[in-house]
Design a protein around this motif. Structure first.
Motif, PDB file in Angstrom:
ATOM      1  N   ASN A 115       0.824  -1.209   0.000  1.00  0.00           N
ATOM      2  CA  ASN A 115       0.000   0.000   0.000  1.00  0.00           C
ATOM      3  C   ASN A 115       0.859   1.260   0.000  1.00  0.00           C
ATOM      4  O   ASN A 115       0.577   2.227  -0.705  1.00  0.00           O
ATOM      5  CB  ASN A 115      -0.922   0.006   1.222  1.00  0.00           C
ATOM      6  CG  ASN A 115      -2.016  -1.029   1.118  1.00  0.00           C
ATOM      7  OD1 ASN A 115      -2.276  -1.576   0.051  1.00  0.00           O
ATOM      8  ND2 ASN A 115      -2.668  -1.315   2.224  1.00  0.00           N
ATOM      9  N   ALA A 116       1.909   1.251   0.812  1.00  0.00           N
ATOM     10  CA  ALA A 116       2.780   2.417   0.893  1.00  0.00           C
ATOM     11  C   ALA A 116       3.489   2.664  -0.442  1.00  0.00           C
ATOM     12  O   ALA A 116       3.634   3.812  -0.879  1.00  0.00           O
ATOM     13  CB  ALA A 116       3.805   2.231   2.005  1.00  0.00           C
ATOM     14  N   GLY A 117       3.941   1.591  -1.098  1.00  0.00           N
ATOM     15  CA  GLY A 117       4.590   1.741  -2.392  1.00  0.00           C
ATOM     16  C   GLY A 117       3.653   2.312  -3.439  1.00  0.00           C
ATOM     17  O   GLY A 117       4.033   3.188  -4.225  1.00  0.00           O
ATOM     18  N   ALA A 118       2.404   1.830  -3.450  1.00  0.00           N
ATOM     19  CA  ALA A 118       1.421   2.353  -4.397  1.00  0.00           C
ATOM     20  C   ALA A 118       1.129   3.825  -4.122  1.00  0.00           C
ATOM     21  O   ALA A 118       1.066   4.641  -5.046  1.00  0.00           O
ATOM     22  CB  ALA A 118       0.140   1.527  -4.315  1.00  0.00           C
ATOM     23  N   SER A 119       0.958   4.175  -2.857  1.00  0.00           N
ATOM     24  CA  SER A 119       0.671   5.571  -2.502  1.00  0.00           C
ATOM     25  C   SER A 119       1.825   6.484  -2.888  1.00  0.00           C
ATOM     26  O   SER A 119       1.620   7.583  -3.427  1.00  0.00           O
ATOM     27  CB  SER A 119       0.398   5.672  -0.992  1.00  0.00           C
ATOM     28  OG  SER A 119      -0.727   4.913  -0.624  1.00  0.00           O
ATOM     29  N   ALA A 120       3.054   6.058  -2.621  1.00  0.00           N
ATOM     30  CA  ALA A 120       4.218   6.877  -2.960  1.00  0.00           C
ATOM     31  C   ALA A 120       4.319   7.091  -4.466  1.00  0.00           C
ATOM     32  O   ALA A 120       4.656   8.200  -4.930  1.00  0.00           O
ATOM     33  CB  ALA A 120       5.489   6.214  -2.430  1.00  0.00           C
ATOM     34  N   ALA A 121       4.037   6.052  -5.246  1.00  0.00           N
ATOM     35  CA  ALA A 121       4.115   6.188  -6.698  1.00  0.00           C
ATOM     36  C   ALA A 121       3.045   7.135  -7.223  1.00  0.00           C
ATOM     37  O   ALA A 121       3.307   7.949  -8.123  1.00  0.00           O
ATOM     38  CB  ALA A 121       3.974   4.812  -7.351  1.00  0.00           C
ATOM     39  N   GLY A 144       4.637   1.061  -8.323  1.00  0.00           N
ATOM     40  CA  GLY A 144       5.178   1.322  -6.990  1.00  0.00           C
ATOM     41  C   GLY A 144       5.050   0.127  -6.076  1.00  0.00           C
ATOM     42  O   GLY A 144       5.979  -0.208  -5.330  1.00  0.00           O
ATOM     43  N   ALA A 145       3.900  -0.547  -6.137  1.00  0.00           N
ATOM     44  CA  ALA A 145       3.705  -1.738  -5.309  1.00  0.00           C
ATOM     45  C   ALA A 145       4.687  -2.836  -5.682  1.00  0.00           C
ATOM     46  O   ALA A 145       5.259  -3.504  -4.807  1.00  0.00           O
ATOM     47  CB  ALA A 145       2.265  -2.235  -5.462  1.00  0.00           C
ATOM     48  N   ALA A 146       4.918  -3.019  -6.980  1.00  0.00           N
ATOM     49  CA  ALA A 146       5.828  -4.069  -7.424  1.00  0.00           C
ATOM     50  C   ALA A 146       7.266  -3.779  -7.005  1.00  0.00           C
ATOM     51  O   ALA A 146       7.983  -4.666  -6.512  1.00  0.00           O
ATOM     52  CB  ALA A 146       5.745  -4.211  -8.947  1.00  0.00           C
ATOM     53  N   VAL A 147       7.707  -2.526  -7.175  1.00  0.00           N
ATOM     54  CA  VAL A 147       9.084  -2.170  -6.828  1.00  0.00           C
ATOM     55  C   VAL A 147       9.325  -2.351  -5.334  1.00  0.00           C
ATOM     56  O   VAL A 147      10.342  -2.923  -4.908  1.00  0.00           O
ATOM     57  CB  VAL A 147       9.381  -0.717  -7.252  1.00  0.00           C
ATOM     58  CG1 VAL A 147      10.712  -0.254  -6.671  1.00  0.00           C
ATOM     59  CG2 VAL A 147       9.398  -0.603  -8.772  1.00  0.00           C
ATOM     60  N   VAL A 148       8.385  -1.897  -4.518  1.00  0.00           N
ATOM     61  CA  VAL A 148       8.564  -2.008  -3.066  1.00  0.00           C
ATOM     62  C   VAL A 148       8.567  -3.471  -2.633  1.00  0.00           C
ATOM     63  O   VAL A 148       9.324  -3.865  -1.741  1.00  0.00           O
ATOM     64  CB  VAL A 148       7.465  -1.217  -2.332  1.00  0.00           C
ATOM     65  CG1 VAL A 148       7.502  -1.505  -0.838  1.00  0.00           C
ATOM     66  CG2 VAL A 148       7.654   0.264  -2.576  1.00  0.00           C
ATOM     67  N   ALA A 175       7.117   2.760   6.800  1.00  0.00           N
ATOM     68  CA  ALA A 175       7.358   3.993   7.557  1.00  0.00           C
ATOM     69  C   ALA A 175       8.061   5.034   6.703  1.00  0.00           C
ATOM     70  O   ALA A 175       7.688   6.219   6.686  1.00  0.00           O
ATOM     71  CB  ALA A 175       8.171   3.679   8.811  1.00  0.00           C
ATOM     72  N   ALA A 176       9.095   4.621   5.963  1.00  0.00           N
ATOM     73  CA  ALA A 176       9.840   5.560   5.137  1.00  0.00           C
ATOM     74  C   ALA A 176       8.975   6.129   4.007  1.00  0.00           C
ATOM     75  O   ALA A 176       8.983   7.346   3.744  1.00  0.00           O
ATOM     76  CB  ALA A 176      11.074   4.875   4.557  1.00  0.00           C
ATOM     77  N   LEU A 177       8.198   5.272   3.351  1.00  0.00           N
ATOM     78  CA  LEU A 177       7.405   5.718   2.215  1.00  0.00           C
ATOM     79  C   LEU A 177       6.257   6.624   2.634  1.00  0.00           C
ATOM     80  O   LEU A 177       5.956   7.611   1.957  1.00  0.00           O
ATOM     81  CB  LEU A 177       6.873   4.511   1.444  1.00  0.00           C
ATOM     82  CG  LEU A 177       7.934   3.732   0.663  1.00  0.00           C
ATOM     83  CD1 LEU A 177       7.377   2.422   0.152  1.00  0.00           C
ATOM     84  CD2 LEU A 177       8.472   4.570  -0.485  1.00  0.00           C
ATOM     85  N   TYR A 178       5.605   6.306   3.737  1.00  0.00           N
ATOM     86  CA  TYR A 178       4.509   7.184   4.176  1.00  0.00           C
ATOM     87  C   TYR A 178       5.048   8.527   4.665  1.00  0.00           C
ATOM     88  O   TYR A 178       4.361   9.551   4.579  1.00  0.00           O
ATOM     89  CB  TYR A 178       3.672   6.504   5.248  1.00  0.00           C
ATOM     90  CG  TYR A 178       2.589   5.625   4.676  1.00  0.00           C
ATOM     91  CD1 TYR A 178       1.761   6.096   3.662  1.00  0.00           C
ATOM     92  CD2 TYR A 178       2.389   4.336   5.126  1.00  0.00           C
ATOM     93  CE1 TYR A 178       0.770   5.300   3.109  1.00  0.00           C
ATOM     94  CE2 TYR A 178       1.395   3.523   4.586  1.00  0.00           C
ATOM     95  CZ  TYR A 178       0.592   4.017   3.575  1.00  0.00           C
ATOM     96  OH  TYR A 178      -0.392   3.216   3.030  1.00  0.00           O
ATOM     97  N   GLY A 179       6.280   8.544   5.202  1.00  0.00           N
ATOM     98  CA  GLY A 179       6.906   9.817   5.515  1.00  0.00           C
ATOM     99  C   GLY A 179       7.100  10.656   4.262  1.00  0.00           C
ATOM    100  O   GLY A 179       6.845  11.871   4.258  1.00  0.00           O
ATOM    101  N   TYR A 180       7.525  10.013   3.174  1.00  0.00           N
ATOM    102  CA  TYR A 180       7.682  10.703   1.888  1.00  0.00           C
ATOM    103  C   TYR A 180       6.341  11.209   1.372  1.00  0.00           C
ATOM    104  O   TYR A 180       6.227  12.362   0.917  1.00  0.00           O
ATOM    105  CB  TYR A 180       8.320   9.750   0.880  1.00  0.00           C
ATOM    106  CG  TYR A 180       8.235  10.210  -0.549  1.00  0.00           C
ATOM    107  CD1 TYR A 180       9.090  11.202  -1.033  1.00  0.00           C
ATOM    108  CD2 TYR A 180       7.311   9.645  -1.422  1.00  0.00           C
ATOM    109  CE1 TYR A 180       9.008  11.625  -2.359  1.00  0.00           C
ATOM    110  CE2 TYR A 180       7.223  10.061  -2.734  1.00  0.00           C
ATOM    111  CZ  TYR A 180       8.070  11.052  -3.202  1.00  0.00           C
ATOM    112  OH  TYR A 180       7.978  11.470  -4.504  1.00  0.00           O
TER     113      TYR A 180
END
Length: 350
Positions: A115-121, A144-148, A175-180
């Motif tokens: 979820n965090a990877g998708a949101s960041a992308a 983003g989800a695939a890369v993460v 944690a890192a991605l949601y901070g971004y």
């Protein structure tokens, strides 16, 4: 003096030896669940923020004219219902696979940072690349989800990955991605405005273009999840026992992560991060079916859409003439249930 102990019976062998009547009960329960899902689908088409007479619903489904309530039924509610079934099944299956991979009955798909990877992308696409269409969100979110997922698998030890390492790596990445994500939203108010509905989790903007975009990924994920049901059964008994039973642990974990990425990534891309569905449904299904993944996965694929579409219908009814986003409803329902599960003295064990 060493005495050889008899080998533990695998989940598959015990399933094969179970009484035929029990298998019949499970099959009947699965058929009944499909019946409930069909009823919920009908309710999702008939019931909405705007009341529509049943005659108009029937006309919109089978005598489409391209005007009036026909557009509401055929172009809005039908795609919304179809997408709800696809996304619900994806979340249910990905949650069940996650709980088996981590041997944690309270694990959910977001544990791997999907979820965090998708949101960041999506945030990156909106803020820096000017993407504004939902179709664009889908592809960036899935990427983003695939890369993460790959990063988490590498950080978790790759071939030597264990459930604990994967969970820790996923937590750190989340944690890192949601901070971004939060930083970009604070610095770019336009991105915040465009993301506010997506980040809550909603089926309101569903259309057949989105359905066609995510359906192939979900279909591959479903097939892959079902194919690894047997080795997942063995892995539930511990790594050493699984090896003794002939399971390929690294191959199964890698396949499981690919399945979770495809399922949860596509679902998140289409509707945003919807919480608790992937946690609650597999946990409750396990209490009904027992530990055999060959039953848990089909049940989860059917009952998760029931919960998701039921929550969506409820959100449309309680907030008329507006509507409450499905992500909010599942959070309101799932929060108390999650607290109850955590506080139980005897939790279901994998």
């Amino acid at each position: 003096m060493l005495v050889d102990s008899p080998p533990k019976q695998s989940a598959d062998s015990s399933a094969a030896a179970e009484p035929r009547g029990r298998r019949a009960v499970r099959a009947a329960g699965l058929l009944a669940s499909v019946g409930v899902l069909l009823l919920i689908c009908a309710a999702s088409i008939v019931v909405g923020a705007k009341p529509v007479p049943l005659d108009d619903v029937w006309h919109g489904l089978f005598h489409y004219s391209g005007t009036g309530n026909d557009v509401l039924i055929r172009d809005l509610r039908v795609p919304r219902t179809v997408l709800g079934v696809i996304v619900g099944a994806a979340l249910g299956l990905s949650g069940a696979v996650m709980q088996a991979l981590t041997r944690n009955p309270l694990a959910e798909p977001g544990l791997l940072g999907v979820n965090a990877g998708a949101s960041a992308a999506v945030v990156t696409a909106i803020s820096f690349l000017g993407v504004t269409s939902l179709t664009g969100y889908v592809w960036f979110a899935f990427l983003g989800a695939a890369v993460v997922s790959v990063v988490v698998y590498v950080l978790g030890g790759s071939r030597s990955a264990t459930p604990v390492r994967l969970a820790l790596a996923g937590t750190a990445a989340t944690a890192a991605l949601y901070g971004y994500v939060n930083a970009v939203q604070l610095l770019d108010s336009a991105a915040l405005d465009r993301l506010r509905f997506w980040t809550v989790g909603s089926l309101a903007n569903a259309d057949m273009t989105t359905v066609r975009s995510v359906a192939p990924f979900v279909a591959v994920g479903v097939v892959l999840a079902l194919l690894i049901a047997r080795p997942l059964n063995a892995m539930e008994m511990g790594d050493d026992t699984a090896r003794a039973l002939g399971a390929h642990l690294n191959r199964t974990r890698a396949a499981g992560m690919v399945a979770v990425t495809l399922l949860c990534g596509a679902a998140t891309a289409a509707c945003g991060p919807i919480v608790f569905v992937g946690l609650m449904v597999p946990y409750l299904v396990r209490a009904l079916t027992g530990p055999d993944m060959r039953w848990i996965l089909p049940y989860a694929a059917v009952l998760a859409p029931v919960l998701l579409l039921g929550s969506d219908v409820l959100g449309r009814v309680v907030a008329r003439p507006s509507e409450l986003q499905v992500g909010i409803v599942t959070a309101l329902v799932g929060g108390p249930v999650f607290i109850h599960l955590v506080r139980r003295k005897r939790m279901a064990q994998l």
